[in-house]
Scaffold this active site. Structure first.
Site, PDB file in Angstrom:
ATOM      1  N   GLY A 161      14.959  92.526-101.497  1.00  0.00           N
ATOM      2  CA  GLY A 161      16.055  93.408-101.087  1.00  0.00           C
ATOM      3  C   GLY A 161      16.979  93.701-102.264  1.00  0.00           C
ATOM      4  O   GLY A 161      16.788  93.190-103.366  1.00  0.00           O
TER       5      GLY A 161
ATOM      6  N   VAL B  75      20.163  92.866-102.810  1.00  0.00           N
ATOM      7  CA  VAL B  75      20.885  91.680-103.275  1.00  0.00           C
ATOM      8  C   VAL B  75      19.895  90.592-103.683  1.00  0.00           C
ATOM      9  O   VAL B  75      20.085  89.906-104.694  1.00  0.00           O
ATOM     10  CB  VAL B  75      21.846  91.170-102.171  1.00  0.00           C
TER      11      VAL B  75
ATOM     12  N   LEU C 258      10.202  86.679 -91.236  1.00  0.00           N
ATOM     13  CA  LEU C 258      11.346  86.108 -90.512  1.00  0.00           C
ATOM     14  C   LEU C 258      11.263  86.285 -88.998  1.00  0.00           C
ATOM     15  O   LEU C 258      12.068  85.717 -88.273  1.00  0.00           O
ATOM     16  CB  LEU C 258      12.646  86.715 -91.039  1.00  0.00           C
TER      17      LEU C 258
ATOM     18  N   TYR D 229      17.866  92.607 -91.232  1.00  0.00           N
ATOM     19  CA  TYR D 229      17.499  93.928 -90.699  1.00  0.00           C
ATOM     20  C   TYR D 229      18.710  94.808 -90.976  1.00  0.00           C
ATOM     21  O   TYR D 229      19.766  94.624 -90.367  1.00  0.00           O
ATOM     22  CB  TYR D 229      17.217  93.830 -89.195  1.00  0.00           C
ATOM     23  N   THR D 230      18.586  95.742 -91.936  1.00  0.00           N
ATOM     24  CA  THR D 230      19.769  96.480 -92.398  1.00  0.00           C
ATOM     25  C   THR D 230      19.763  97.972 -92.012  1.00  0.00           C
ATOM     26  O   THR D 230      20.655  98.707 -92.423  1.00  0.00           O
ATOM     27  CB  THR D 230      19.891  96.387 -93.944  1.00  0.00           C
TER      28      THR D 230
ATOM     29  N   THR E 233      28.449  91.268 -92.854  1.00  0.00           N
ATOM     30  CA  THR E 233      28.807  92.679 -93.042  1.00  0.00           C
ATOM     31  C   THR E 233      30.217  93.034 -92.562  1.00  0.00           C
ATOM     32  O   THR E 233      30.745  92.407 -91.630  1.00  0.00           O
ATOM     33  CB  THR E 233      27.794  93.558 -92.265  1.00  0.00           C
TER      34      THR E 233
ATOM     35  N   TYR F 287      23.571  96.671 -85.054  1.00  0.00           N
ATOM     36  CA  TYR F 287      23.478  95.947 -86.330  1.00  0.00           C
ATOM     37  C   TYR F 287      24.664  94.980 -86.469  1.00  0.00           C
ATOM     38  O   TYR F 287      24.487  93.792 -86.740  1.00  0.00           O
ATOM     39  CB  TYR F 287      23.448  96.955 -87.486  1.00  0.00           C
TER      40      TYR F 287
ATOM     41  N   LYS G 183      24.573  90.886 -86.530  1.00  0.00           N
ATOM     42  CA  LYS G 183      25.055  90.143 -87.700  1.00  0.00           C
ATOM     43  C   LYS G 183      26.141  89.154 -87.279  1.00  0.00           C
ATOM     44  O   LYS G 183      26.190  88.025 -87.780  1.00  0.00           O
ATOM     45  CB  LYS G 183      25.584  91.099 -88.778  1.00  0.00           C
TER      46      LYS G 183
HETATM   47  N1  LIG Z   1      23.053  97.304 -97.407  1.00  0.00           N
HETATM   48  C1  LIG Z   1      24.340  97.332 -97.062  1.00  0.00           C
HETATM   49  O1  LIG Z   1      25.016  98.360 -97.170  1.00  0.00           O
HETATM   50  C2  LIG Z   1      25.007  96.095 -96.546  1.00  0.00           C
HETATM   51  C3  LIG Z   1      26.329  96.186 -96.097  1.00  0.00           C
HETATM   52  C4  LIG Z   1      26.959  95.034 -95.628  1.00  0.00           C
HETATM   53  C5  LIG Z   1      26.281  93.838 -95.611  1.00  0.00           C
HETATM   54  N2  LIG Z   1      24.995  93.782 -96.021  1.00  0.00           N
HETATM   55  C6  LIG Z   1      24.286  92.493 -95.933  1.00  0.00           C
HETATM   56  O2  LIG Z   1      23.950  92.073 -97.245  1.00  0.00           O
HETATM   57  C7  LIG Z   1      22.705  91.360 -97.206  1.00  0.00           C
HETATM   58  C8  LIG Z   1      21.742  91.958 -98.215  1.00  0.00           C
HETATM   59  O3  LIG Z   1      21.530  93.317 -97.874  1.00  0.00           O
HETATM   60  P1  LIG Z   1      20.637  94.289 -98.770  1.00  0.00           P
HETATM   61  O4  LIG Z   1      21.343  95.584 -98.863  1.00  0.00           O
HETATM   62  O5  LIG Z   1      20.209  93.590-100.008  1.00  0.00           O
HETATM   63  O6  LIG Z   1      19.394  94.469 -97.772  1.00  0.00           O
HETATM   64  P2  LIG Z   1      18.019  95.228 -98.027  1.00  0.00           P
HETATM   65  O7  LIG Z   1      17.976  95.838 -99.380  1.00  0.00           O
HETATM   66  O8  LIG Z   1      17.771  96.059 -96.825  1.00  0.00           O
HETATM   67  O9  LIG Z   1      16.983  94.010 -98.042  1.00  0.00           O
HETATM   68  C9  LIG Z   1      16.727  93.278 -96.897  1.00  0.00           C
HETATM   69  C10 LIG Z   1      15.533  92.413 -97.177  1.00  0.00           C
HETATM   70  O10 LIG Z   1      15.212  91.734 -95.957  1.00  0.00           O
HETATM   71  C11 LIG Z   1      13.813  91.685 -95.874  1.00  0.00           C
HETATM   72  N3  LIG Z   1      13.330  91.553 -94.515  1.00  0.00           N
HETATM   73  C12 LIG Z   1      13.579  92.362 -93.456  1.00  0.00           C
HETATM   74  N4  LIG Z   1      12.858  91.962 -92.395  1.00  0.00           N
HETATM   75  C13 LIG Z   1      12.140  90.888 -92.791  1.00  0.00           C
HETATM   76  C14 LIG Z   1      11.193  90.043 -92.161  1.00  0.00           C
HETATM   77  N5  LIG Z   1      10.815  90.216 -90.885  1.00  0.00           N
HETATM   78  N6  LIG Z   1      10.669  89.024 -92.865  1.00  0.00           N
HETATM   79  C15 LIG Z   1      11.009  88.836 -94.166  1.00  0.00           C
HETATM   80  N7  LIG Z   1      11.882  89.603 -94.813  1.00  0.00           N
HETATM   81  C16 LIG Z   1      12.439  90.627 -94.144  1.00  0.00           C
HETATM   82  C17 LIG Z   1      13.329  93.004 -96.440  1.00  0.00           C
HETATM   83  O11 LIG Z   1      11.981  92.866 -96.804  1.00  0.00           O
HETATM   84  P3  LIG Z   1      11.109  94.120 -97.306  1.00  0.00           P
HETATM   85  O12 LIG Z   1      11.592  94.395 -98.688  1.00  0.00           O
HETATM   86  O13 LIG Z   1       9.714  93.606 -97.250  1.00  0.00           O
HETATM   87  O14 LIG Z   1      11.383  95.215 -96.320  1.00  0.00           O
HETATM   88  C18 LIG Z   1      14.287  93.204 -97.599  1.00  0.00           C
HETATM   89  O15 LIG Z   1      13.747  92.661 -98.788  1.00  0.00           O
HETATM   90  C19 LIG Z   1      22.236  91.418 -95.752  1.00  0.00           C
HETATM   91  O16 LIG Z   1      22.636  90.251 -95.091  1.00  0.00           O
HETATM   92  C20 LIG Z   1      22.987  92.601 -95.179  1.00  0.00           C
HETATM   93  O17 LIG Z   1      23.176  92.489 -93.778  1.00  0.00           O
HETATM   94  C21 LIG Z   1      24.337  94.879 -96.516  1.00  0.00           C
END
Ligand SMILES: NC(=O)c1ccc[n+]([C@@H]2O[C@H](COP(=O)([O-])OP(=O)(O)OC[C@H]3O[C@@H](n4cnc5c(N)ncnc54)[C@H](OP(=O)(O)O)[C@@H]3O)[C@@H](O)[C@H]2O)c1
Length: 315
Positions: free
Chosen positions: A12, A14, A38, A62-63, A102, A126, A130
């Site tokens: 992902g 981060v 997961l 799940y984002t 989040t 979502y 969370k």
């Molecule tokens: N993105 C935002 O704007 C945002 C905002 C606020 C908070 N956050 C939080 O920050 C954290 C990091 O977010 P991010 O933006 O880095 O997320 P991201 O880029 O969407 O990455 C999420 C990762 O989770 C993995 N994942 C999803 N389902 C899975 C499963 N069933 N088994 C194993 N892995 C799985 C995905 O795998 P694949 O690569 O294989 O799909 C991906 O690598 C999360 O907790 C998110 O809720 C994000």
């Protein structure tokens, strides 16, 4: 000896940056979806029992905010049930769980930055999942840190920065929402801050903390605030001055010229989406600053940094 760290969600936004930075503080076992699904609780238990880490860092989630409205059970499996199992297993072996959450746990009715003790009231699936994930971790008895962040972007992945650059190669006018306010936060800055905290609590940098004293929820975002619309304008401003040879930019634009000339501010009502979003979700970082002496740069500085000093490509 460096502590063992299991990093979950290593592909992902981060997770990728954490994979680059965490080896500074520990022996990292990176687990992506191919090594740990997961939605399979037994796989989570087996991985944690096998690697027996001191720290479990969960960057997976799940984002897909809009899709979650129609895929609630998958979102719940990944955002609630999976972290609940991680916390339960962490508790059994005395490991600490570092988890991300989040700004969308809040309803956006405030007009000043949310602190950690403000009541949560998510507007969408979502955000609800969370929040339930946070509560499951808190109830588990495991040592934990929950780092709430917002509007995350990077030079890889699915995010607003890359969407705007792509659209800017296709359209002369971009219509962007002006009445949602938040703090766009660079994944690399989050990973840097989380790594710094781990160094402090693991004693790697001689830090004074034990997680028993400082565990809990922390807000961790870029300083400052903006709207999606002004964020888009800033992206185009930076893009106009980018060095031609920047590889991530060439990939984001498929090498095409930017033709966008105008950003038209629109309202949330003009752009209906399946998920409702908070109008104001700026988070106060005061607790993070006071506890760990960490100050993330303001959002505009972070954005400028990806154009002038792009992160190294990872794996
Ligand atoms: N993105 C935002 O704007 C945002 C905002 C606020 C908070 N956050 C939080 O920050 C954290 C990091 O977010 P991010 O933006 O880095 O997320 P991201 O880029 O969407 O990455 C999420 C990762 O989770 C993995 N994942 C999803 N389902 C899975 C499963 N069933 N088994 C194993 N892995 C799985 C995905 O795998 P694949 O690569 O294989 O799909 C991906 O690598 C999360 O907790 C998110 O809720 C994000």
């Amino acid at each position: 000896m460096k502590p063992a760290i299991v990093l979950i969600g290593t592909n992902g936004q981060v997770g990728r940056e954490l994979h680059r930075m965490l080896p500074r503080v520990g022996e990292v076992t990176p687990l992506d979806r191919t090594r740990l699904d997961l939605t399979q609780p037994e796989e989570i238990r087996r991985a944690i029992r096998t690697f027996h880490p001191a720290f479990i860092v969960n960057a997976a989630a799940y984002t897909a905010v809009d899709k979650a409205e129609s895929e609630e059970s998958v979102a719940r499996a990944i955002n609630v049930e999976a972290p609940a199992v991680m916390a339960e297993e962490a508790n059994k072996i005395g490991a600490a769980l570092i988890h991300f959450s989040t700004d969308y746990v809040f309803d956006g009715l405030k007009t000043s930055p949310y602190d950690e003790d403000d009541p949560a009231n998510p507007l969408n699936v979502y955000g609800r999942t969370k929040l339930e994930g946070e509560r499951a971790i808190q109830a588990s008895g495991a040592a934990h840190l929950i780092l709430r962040t917002a509007w995350v972007y990077a030079t890889e992945g699915k995010n607003f920065l890359l969407t705007i650059l792509r659209l800017a190669t296709q359209r002369e006018e971009l219509r962007i929402v002006r009445d949602q306010i938040g703090a766009p936060t660079l994944a690399g800055e989050l990973a840097r801050a989380a790594t710094n905290i781990l160094a402090q609590i693991s004693g790697g940098d001689g830090g004074p903390f034990s997680l028993a004293d400082v565990g809990g929820i922390y807000h961790m975002t870029a300083a400052g605030e903006t709207s999606w619309c002004d964020f888009a304008s800033a992206i185009l401003q930076e893009a106009a001055a980018i060095p031609a040879a920047c590889p991530w930019f060439a990939a984001a634009t498929s090498g095409l010229p930017l033709i966008a000339r105008r950003i038209i501010p629109i309202t949330t009502n003009d752009y209906p989406t399946p998920a409702r979003r908070p109008a104001y979700s700026v988070l106060s970082n005061v607790r993070l600053n006071r506890t760990f002496s960490l100050h993330l740069p303001d959002w505009r500085t972070q954005l400028h940094s990806v154009f002038v000093n792009p992160p190294a490509k990872t794996h």
